[in-house]
Design a protein around this motif. Structure first.
Motif, mmCIF file in Angstrom:
data_model
loop_
_atom_site.group_PDB
_atom_site.id
_atom_site.type_symbol
_atom_site.label_atom_id
_atom_site.label_comp_id
_atom_site.label_asym_id
_atom_site.label_seq_id
_atom_site.Cartn_x
_atom_site.Cartn_y
_atom_site.Cartn_z
ATOM 1 N N THR A 1 -29.627 -30.028 8.029
ATOM 2 C CA THR A 1 -30.821 -29.982 7.225
ATOM 3 C C THR A 1 -31.266 -31.232 6.062
ATOM 4 N N GLN B 1 -39.441 -27.001 8.352
ATOM 5 C CA GLN B 1 -38.708 -26.825 6.996
ATOM 6 C C GLN B 1 -38.212 -25.452 6.795
ATOM 7 N N ARG B 2 -38.778 -24.364 7.481
ATOM 8 C CA ARG B 2 -38.201 -23.063 7.323
ATOM 9 C C ARG B 2 -36.922 -22.934 8.016
ATOM 10 N N ILE C 1 -34.433 -24.862 7.032
ATOM 11 C CA ILE C 1 -33.482 -25.035 6.097
ATOM 12 C C ILE C 1 -32.479 -24.080 5.743
ATOM 13 N N GLU C 2 -33.033 -22.868 5.597
ATOM 14 C CA GLU C 2 -32.241 -21.664 5.271
ATOM 15 C C GLU C 2 -31.356 -21.440 6.272
ATOM 16 N N GLU C 3 -31.190 -21.864 7.448
ATOM 17 C CA GLU C 3 -30.180 -21.407 8.616
ATOM 18 C C GLU C 3 -29.172 -22.459 8.897
ATOM 19 N N ASP D 1 -25.740 -24.181 8.472
ATOM 20 C CA ASP D 1 -24.205 -23.575 7.998
ATOM 21 C C ASP D 1 -23.894 -24.152 6.760
ATOM 22 N N GLU D 2 -22.353 -24.074 6.508
ATOM 23 C CA GLU D 2 -21.842 -24.401 5.275
ATOM 24 C C GLU D 2 -21.709 -26.178 5.227
ATOM 25 N N ILE E 1 -27.938 -27.030 11.997
ATOM 26 C CA ILE E 1 -28.824 -25.883 12.069
ATOM 27 C C ILE E 1 -28.479 -25.728 13.750
#
Length: 753
Positions: A405, A549-550, A552-554, A556-557, A561
């Motif tokens: 990310t 950029q969409r 980014i929410e995917e 992991d900790e 991605i």
């Protein structure tokens, strides 16, 4: 390459088809090698001198391949592989040969240079820097000597006598910049004794893709008449205070920046100017300062060393010693950094690297990554590529990219990977995209107790030693771009058993070729090895695809991605970048093509003035009365010499003016889009119109000098008539004006209003 590849005209297909005969001739080469093995050392040169004088071309190439194989083993202790002999033939046939890192391109280039020289040709072997040019010539000197071929190297530190002596030899090694600068200096020679380079016959280009494509647009500049251009400190301070969220906006590809309406209003209010009216010149200064602030980054695009701006080569990750931006932008960056303005000056002449290379009768080259730019090499140079299989099969494992990310999560992941692999004693090479990134990663590794050698633009004094040691078991090396480093990474004891060299790319480069050059450091000559690239959505390359950029929410900790679509966007962004670079190259070529042709015409006219009587006869007719009086006073021979000197000065002066006009014209040509004109066509039309009066103006100005001059037995005192050449000249590499010009900003602004 198969028949379908040739039918599709893919890069590499044509050249491979033309050298297929060599594979069937291996036994003939081996037989001749055995014959030549019986020759005494002193007989090698005599045999070499005869090879290209009889027989058919293929017979000559077979004989030379056999002889040079024997000579290389005696002189260098290296017996060329079959793959290297294929490369030799490819160069002698005028191709760009693609050979992987570690396959012995330096020896291939030297063998080809000797082959051309033995055919009576003059050869320049050009590389990306002085270090490689001098090193390669010194390394290959015993081979040239055994074959009876003269060789030399040219470097920046050489004086006039050393340069002329070097260029007089049959094979000259030099950086492409040094050759270009010497060609520009030859431009102002008054007689043959002052010439350095002379005729450009054969050029063998090392790192051909870097020189012919990446640096093709770089203008080499000869300047004089020292002056200092300072940026307005008030403008620099104002721009530094502008709000990036409200006062200006950066284009999606981060190649242009412009004021918003609010920003323009603020600048006009605080400076009390009309940017799009009477004070348009202020707009140019504001745009330069804005570009310097928003798009040119310290420790990425340049360094500040001892109070001086040092540009960083984007394609090689090192200081570009002689390079500077166009004067206005250079001054803007210096103002941004609160530095004393550096010298600028009148441009006496300039030429691009591409124009320099086009001046050779025969062009060929070698690199590890040519196929990716095969179409460009064909379009801009009419060159075909000969891909050569490695001597040993490549067993390197190229792992899929790892996408993260943010920059922070990417760097943490790289450090974790290094820590895990370092524990096993595996050598690791980390390739970074900037000085700042290399230093950030090195610091993170130190915090983990891992010592890393750092090689970047700030200090490359121990470059060869650092790279050579990078294959030792447990070694960790952090480096900016590896292209043109010129030293193989050989595995040390125990390194192969640990898995071989691990290459980690800290982000994709703008070109897949640069990625491949980094990857190619592992797996040389059949060695084990691995490569993997870590990329983040914050990398500059990824800003080209906002849709990324969409994802980014995917993450992991750890910020990783896994989405396949996101990984595909990395490849897409790189293809976009490569396409843009080709488009800019094509655009630059269109603008420079006519300028290069006009320059050639001027040089022909200049040469004719020096060697013939045509120009002198025209000037005699133009100023007949004054010339007749001078003939009677000092004699025709003295008068002719003086007329020639006047003509040369006025021609050179007129070319400087014409060059300045063309540069200004190009900068403002985008205004023609308002009149629905095509910029290239408008530029060409105006250039041709201006050039029509070039020679008549030279004659008229020369005649005026002759009419006013006083002739003496030594000719005319030109300085007394204001005809002074620069007291000193210097050379530098400029950069293309990639920033949106002030004119383009005006066009956009007018379009909005």
């Amino acid at each position: 390459m198969g028949i379908f590849a040739r039918l599709l005209n893919r890069p590499g297909a044509q050249a491979a088809g033309r050298t297929g005969w060599l594979e069937r001739s291996r036994s003939a080469i081996d037989e001749k090698s055995q014959d030549y093995a019986a020759l005494a050392d002193e007989d090698i040169a005599a045999t070499a001198a005869e090879i290209f004088t009889t027989g058919q071309r293929r017979e000559q190439q077979i004989a030379f391949a056999a002889l040079v194989r024997e000579a290389a083993e005696r002189a260098l202790g290296e017996r060329p592989f079959d793959s290297q002999l294929t490369g030799l033939v490819g160069l002698l046939d005028g191709h760009v040969v693609q050979m992987l890192t570690g396959e012995g391109k330096t020896l291939v280039g030297a063998m080809a240079a000797a082959g051309y020289a033995l055919q009576g040709r003059r050869v320049h072997v050009v590389s990306v820097n002085d270090y490689l040019a001098v090193r390669d010539r010194d390394w290959m000197a015993p081979l040239f000597e055994l074959l009876g071929v003269e060789s030399a190297a040219v470097s920046e530190s050489d004086d006039e006598a050393a340069r002329q002596s070097a260029y007089a030899t049959e094979v000259v090694y030099a950086s492409v910049q040094e050759v270009g600068f010497d060609v520009l200096r030859d431009r102002f020679a008054a007689d043959d004794a002052q010439l350095r380079v002379g005729e450009r016959d054969v050029v063998i280009v090392d790192e051909a893709d870097s020189v012919l494509i990446d640096e093709a647009r770089v203008p080499l500049v000869l300047a004089g008449s020292t002056s200092v251009e300072e940026a307005d400190a008030k403008i620099a301070a104002l721009v530094a205070d502008l709000d990036p969220n409200a006062d200006y906006e950066v284009s999606q590809d981060r190649k242009a920046v412009s004021l918003t309406n609010a920003g323009a209003d603020r600048v006009e209010r605080e400076l009390d100017v009309d940017l799009y009216g009477a004070d348009a010149d202020v707009l140019a200064s504001v745009n330069l300062a804005l570009y310097a602030r928003a798009l040119i980054k310290r420790d990425v695009d340049y360094l500040v060393v001892d109070g001086v701006i040092k540009l960083i080569s984007d394609s090689r990750g090192r200081v570009a010693d002689l390079q500077r931006w166009p004067d206005g932008l250079q001054a803007a960056v210096e103002a941004k950094e609160h530095l004393t303005a550096s010298e600028s000056g009148e441009i006496l002449d300039q030429m691009t690297v591409e124009e320099l290379i086009h001046g050779y009768r025969t062009v060929c080259g070698m690199t590890g990554t040519a196929l990716a730019v095969g179409d460009d090499l064909r379009e801009f140079y009419e060159l075909e590529i000969l891909p050569i299989e490695p001597n040993e099969a490549v067993v390197r494992v190229d792992e899929p990219d790892r996408l993260y990310t943010y920059q922070e999560s990417k760097e943490r992941a790289i450090v974790e990977e290094v820590a895990a692999q370092h524990a096993s004693g595996r050598p690791i090479l980390i390739g970074t995209r900037s000085v700042s990134e290399s230093e950030s990663l090195a610091e993170r590794l130190r915090e983990r107790g891992i010592r890393a050698e750092v090689l970047n633009a700030k200090d490359d004094t121990h470059e060869a030693g650092i790279i050579a040691a990078a294959g030792a078991a447990g070694a960790v090396t952090v480096s900016t771009q590896m292209a043109g480093r010129g030293t193989d990474i050989r595995l040390g004891e125990g390194a192969a058993e640990a898995g071989g060299l691990l290459v980690i790319g800290a982000g994709r480069y703008q070109s897949s070729r640069l990625d491949d050059q980094l990857r190619g450091r592992a797996g040389r000559q059949g060695d084990p090895g691995t490569s993997v690239f870590f990329t983040s959505l914050e990398d500059e390359l990824m800003t080209r695809v906002p849709e990324a950029q969409r994802f980014i929410e995917e993450g992991d900790e750890h910020g990783r991605i896994a989405a396949r679509r996101a990984a595909q966007l990395v490849e897409h962004a790189q293809r976009m970048s490569e396409g843009e670079n080709t488009a800019v190259h094509r655009d630059t070529w269109r603008f420079n093509e006519l300028m290069a042709k006009q320059r050639e015409l001027v040089l022909r006219r200049r040469d004719a003035i020096r060697r013939e009587s045509t120009g002198v006869d025209e000037l005699r007719a133009e100023a007949a009365e004054a010339v007749a009086a001078a003939d009677e006073k000092v004699g025709a021979e003295v008068v002719d010499a003086a007329l020639r000197e006047v003509l040369l000065f006025e021609l050179d002066s007129r070319w400087v003016d014409h060059l300045a006009y063309l540069n200004d014209l190009r900068e403002g040509i985008h205004l023609r889009t308002l009149a629905k004109e095509k910029p290239h066509e408008a530029f060409n039309a105006e250039s041709i119109r201006a050039f029509e009066s070039f020679w008549p103006d030279v004659l008229a100005d020369s005649a005026e000098v002759v009419r006013e001059a006083e002739f003496t037995p030594t000719g005319i005192d030109l300085r007394a008539h204001g005809l002074k050449r620069p007291s000193s000249t210097w050379t530098y590499l400029s950069t293309e004006s990639t920033f949106g010009s002030d004119i383009e900003a005006v066009v956009k602004r007018v379009a909005k209003r």
